[in-house]
Design a protein around this motif. Sequence first.
Motif, short mmCIF file in Angstrom:
data_model
loop_
_atom_site.label_atom_id
_atom_site.label_comp_id
_atom_site.label_asym_id
_atom_site.label_seq_id
_atom_site.Cartn_x
_atom_site.Cartn_y
_atom_site.Cartn_z
N LEU A 97 0.83 -1.21 0.00
CA LEU A 97 0.00 0.00 0.00
C LEU A 97 0.86 1.26 0.00
CD1 LEU A 97 -2.76 1.32 0.12
CD2 LEU A 97 -2.74 1.03 2.61
N ASN A 98 1.97 1.22 0.72
CA ASN A 98 2.86 2.36 0.78
C ASN A 98 3.42 2.69 -0.61
OD1 ASN A 98 3.96 4.28 2.68
ND2 ASN A 98 5.97 3.33 2.38
N LYS A 99 3.85 1.66 -1.34
CA LYS A 99 4.39 1.87 -2.68
C LYS A 99 3.31 2.34 -3.64
CE LYS A 99 7.56 1.87 -5.82
NZ LYS A 99 8.65 2.88 -5.79
N LYS A 100 2.09 1.84 -3.52
CA LYS A 100 0.99 2.28 -4.39
C LYS A 100 0.71 3.77 -4.19
CE LYS A 100 -1.51 -2.05 -5.16
NZ LYS A 100 -2.79 -2.77 -5.00
N ILE A 101 0.81 4.22 -2.95
CA ILE A 101 0.61 5.65 -2.68
C ILE A 101 1.69 6.48 -3.37
CG2 ILE A 101 0.65 7.41 -0.86
CD1 ILE A 101 -0.71 5.40 0.97
N TYR A 102 2.93 6.00 -3.30
CA TYR A 102 4.02 6.76 -3.92
C TYR A 102 3.92 6.79 -5.43
CZ TYR A 102 6.34 7.04 0.60
OH TYR A 102 6.65 7.32 1.90
N VAL A 132 12.18 8.49 7.74
CA VAL A 132 12.03 9.37 6.58
C VAL A 132 12.90 8.88 5.43
CG1 VAL A 132 12.46 11.69 5.71
CG2 VAL A 132 11.35 11.38 7.92
N THR A 133 14.17 8.57 5.71
CA THR A 133 15.05 8.14 4.62
C THR A 133 14.61 6.79 4.04
OG1 THR A 133 16.56 7.25 6.33
CG2 THR A 133 17.06 9.43 5.42
N SER A 134 14.03 5.93 4.85
CA SER A 134 13.49 4.66 4.32
C SER A 134 12.37 4.95 3.34
CB SER A 134 12.98 3.80 5.46
OG SER A 134 14.02 3.37 6.29
N ASN A 135 11.51 5.89 3.67
CA ASN A 135 10.39 6.21 2.78
C ASN A 135 10.85 6.92 1.51
OD1 ASN A 135 7.50 5.61 3.89
ND2 ASN A 135 8.72 6.16 5.67
N VAL A 136 11.91 7.73 1.61
CA VAL A 136 12.47 8.33 0.40
C VAL A 136 12.98 7.24 -0.53
CG1 VAL A 136 14.31 9.81 -0.51
CG2 VAL A 136 13.03 10.51 1.53
N SER A 137 13.63 6.22 0.04
CA SER A 137 14.10 5.10 -0.75
C SER A 137 12.93 4.34 -1.36
CB SER A 137 14.95 4.16 0.12
OG SER A 137 15.40 3.05 -0.61
N PHE A 138 11.89 4.12 -0.57
CA PHE A 138 10.69 3.44 -1.08
C PHE A 138 10.10 4.17 -2.29
CE2 PHE A 138 9.04 0.82 2.69
CZ PHE A 138 9.41 -0.34 2.06
N ALA A 139 10.10 5.49 -2.22
CA ALA A 139 9.45 6.28 -3.26
C ALA A 139 10.24 6.32 -4.56
CB ALA A 139 9.22 7.71 -2.76
N THR A 140 11.53 6.04 -4.50
CA THR A 140 12.39 6.23 -5.67
C THR A 140 12.90 4.94 -6.30
OG1 THR A 140 14.27 6.57 -4.17
CG2 THR A 140 13.15 8.53 -4.98
N VAL A 141 12.89 3.81 -5.57
CA VAL A 141 13.33 2.53 -6.14
C VAL A 141 12.28 1.48 -5.84
CG1 VAL A 141 15.77 3.09 -5.89
CG2 VAL A 141 14.60 1.87 -4.05
N ALA A 142 12.43 0.32 -6.44
CA ALA A 142 11.50 -0.78 -6.23
C ALA A 142 11.57 -1.26 -4.78
CB ALA A 142 11.83 -1.94 -7.18
N VAL A 143 10.43 -1.74 -4.28
CA VAL A 143 10.36 -2.22 -2.90
C VAL A 143 11.35 -3.37 -2.69
CG1 VAL A 143 8.87 -3.30 -1.17
CG2 VAL A 143 7.96 -1.52 -2.66
N SER A 144 11.44 -4.26 -3.66
CA SER A 144 12.34 -5.41 -3.52
C SER A 144 13.79 -4.94 -3.40
CB SER A 144 12.19 -6.34 -4.72
OG SER A 144 12.42 -5.64 -5.94
#
Length: 415
Positions: A131-136, A191-203
């Motif tokens: 869900l977090n990645k879908k939001i991004y 915050v930095t984890s979420n920045v990473s989530f938003a810019t690269v694939a979750v895997s």
Amino acid sequence: MPALGTLSGGAAGVAGLLRLRRATPSPAVATPFPAAAAARCAAAAVVPDGGQLVWGRQLRPALLLPAAGGLLQPPTSPSSSQAGRRQALRPPAAATSGEAKPAGFLEKYPALITGFFFFMWYFLNVIFNILNKKIYNYFPYPYFVSVIHLLVGVVYCLVSWTVGLPKRAPINSTLLKLLFPVALCHALGHVTSNVSFATVAVSFAHTIKALEPFFNAAATQFVLGQQVPLPLWLSLAPVVLGVSMASLTELSFNWTGFINAMISNISFTYRSIYSKKAMTDMDSTNVYAYISMIALIVCIPPAVIIEGPQLLQHGFNDAIAKVGLTKFVSDLFFVGLFYHLYNQVATNTLERVAPLTHAVGNVLKRVFVIGFSIIVFGNRITTQTGIGTCIAIAGVAIYSYIKAKIEEEKRAKSA
């Protein structure tokens, strides 16, 4: 306890033990029972207040006689009084049968309950990451979303305190000073984890997160000055190798995502260091609540400064235009709720199992998240990336196993 990690808070629930006090046998020579009444008075005088607890029941002091170093029941007739004869006391059958209580469901099936905790831990974590990645994908503002994660968790904690589940633990300035460094590192890592989530694939983000044990070992060795055993260092070699292989051929690779994931690793490492220095008697739920509140206050200013103007100009309007206001608000609420719940369930799971079991479970959780994210989002990965990811996860599993075994041996020696 960011999207990619779990906050180590503490354990709740302490099992009580019933201790039966026994009187020290009198060193005096046994006196035959038909002796003077003064012997009986002397025998009663050595019994502590309240008598003795035998089988959970209180016996009158007059029944406890120090004859031959044991307990004697006063005979009802002269024929039953032989010097030095010991008679065992037995609780009444009716009384003991009345005290027995049937075992509850939790006591009957502990493995089933533990399995349920693991299932909920994995389920909530996978749902949160997806869900977090879908939001991004339609709202790429990780600073603001990080604030929402913490805000929903804080509201959840406030409501729980209001209904008394659990009761709010008092806090003072001294405890706040201890928790502030932990919360600061928690906020930065989140915050930095979420920045990473938003810019690269979750895997790929979780593959980079596999390097966190390396930073933990390095900080333990060079910051805390504690010697890290050689087997632990050797087990980290496949982790570094696997992450390097995966990064070289990752199709979604970019430096913003990679660097922020590495910063989150360092932040969580220092969070662990400060957590050890901030050990308190407060239960884990209350500690997590206070840390979330402090982290929320820390995260608001950068979110306003960095993303505030863009959000007001077009960020909110673009997201609402893409998915609608109802879905946008509900997605933010549920992603924050899942974030809080999966971290809380992870802590509860740790309280139920041994560290080794939890360490293995944490590795398997990362495998589940990587696998499901590839399936749900259809991420294309190269063969080298897949092999590198598997090597890194295997290295983390070996590291977690060796570390947990070393900790168990230390506890056994200290015990």
